[in-house]
Design an enzyme around this catalytic site. Sequence first.
Site, PDB file in Angstrom:
ATOM      1  CG  HIS A 114      -2.045  -1.039   1.086  1.00 20.88           C
ATOM      2  ND1 HIS A 114      -2.497  -1.539  -0.120  1.00 20.88           N
ATOM      3  CD2 HIS A 114      -2.767  -1.687   2.053  1.00 20.88           C
ATOM      4  CE1 HIS A 114      -3.454  -2.435   0.108  1.00 20.88           C
ATOM      5  NE2 HIS A 114      -3.633  -2.541   1.414  1.00 20.88           N
ATOM      6  CG  HIS A 185      -7.923  -0.700   2.317  1.00 21.24           C
ATOM      7  ND1 HIS A 185      -8.710  -1.611   2.969  1.00 21.24           N
ATOM      8  CD2 HIS A 185      -6.732  -1.308   2.104  1.00 21.24           C
ATOM      9  CE1 HIS A 185      -8.008  -2.733   3.151  1.00 21.24           C
ATOM     10  NE2 HIS A 185      -6.811  -2.577   2.629  1.00 21.24           N
ATOM     11  CD  GLU A 327      -8.468  -3.645  -0.502  1.00 23.58           C
ATOM     12  OE1 GLU A 327      -7.333  -3.136  -0.650  1.00 23.58           O
ATOM     13  OE2 GLU A 327      -8.650  -4.690   0.162  1.00 23.58           O
TER      14      GLU A 327
END
Length: 365
Positions: A114, A185, A327
């Site tokens: 991420h 997210h 996602e």
Amino acid sequence: MVYVTEDTFAAAAVNPFTKQTEKIRRFTLSNEEHMSVQIITLGATITSIKVPDAQGRVEDVTLGFDDLAGYQSDQNPYFGATIGRVCNRIANGKFVLDGKAVQVTRNRGEFQLHGGFVGFDKAHWEVVQILSNGVSMKHTNPDGHEGYPGEVTATTTFTLTEDNCLHVSMDAVTTKPTPVNLTNHSYFNLAGHKAGKAGLDEHLVEINAYGITETDANSIPTGNIMLLDGSKFDLRVASKLGNRLRQLKPAIGYDDNFCVKFTPPEVISKIAKVVHPSSGRWMEIASNQPGVQFYTANFLPNKEVGETPVAGKQGAEYTKQGAFCLETQKFPDSVNHENFPSTILRPGDRYHHEVIYKFGKLSAK
């Protein structure tokens, strides 16, 4: 009508890029169907989505925190945040771009997750425009940050419609060739954000995909696409999530990239529908992205083995498999697999990612 209001979420927060102390702004989008969405400038984060059930009872269906300390804590698993520069995993934190080796940070052992240690989720996004039905925010990510080449300017726009659709549009441009793969997210539980695993197990899940990206023990793609026909991952027909999680054992749950298309379609396509029959709430997700990571919050604390729950908003205790994420994205670790959709953005081109979350309710019995 859609209404947009603003207040202060936190009066003083240190910007990790400028080190300046700044206010964190919060925007509330609401309509006359009793739906509301709250977004803060920290991480361009969705902190709340409230929708009615079949009886008209309004409940918050996303996990989050009441205050700044929660979002800044190590216990925050990216609740509701805009993720970048590259969401998901990059194997060994390295890849080759135009013949040159690039090493980015590794914030999860041997890989990057991420966007690294200070991803887009920790940035203070600048408000570009307050719209009649939403808000647009911008983050300028410096050249070399977390090891990535090029200055990237990302813009995320959140808008709400009168018929309970939350549109999230993510755009980016760059000064040098660089990978860009953004996502939101949010963690959902249509039974209500406090409902935990018991509520999650009741959901019916349908994902319109032909395969998943096969992964190793660290959830790093091998490069192979595993077709879904007859597998435990085939969710093309709505299935009760609790039953499917039991069938997956010994795997701990879903944390997989479902392949919608190899090439992003010209128009937005419906990729998933989730229904919570007891409350009557349902959510459809449509996107222009080729993949979607379906994650059942397997790494939230496991209270059954004595782990301390995440202290969420309104006194909630968030624990393992108390929520799900969908996602939308290009495939994980695409930079290291030529057969995956490319995440490389070049100067003069524009990254454009659209996702729509449509909420509704079944007819009351």
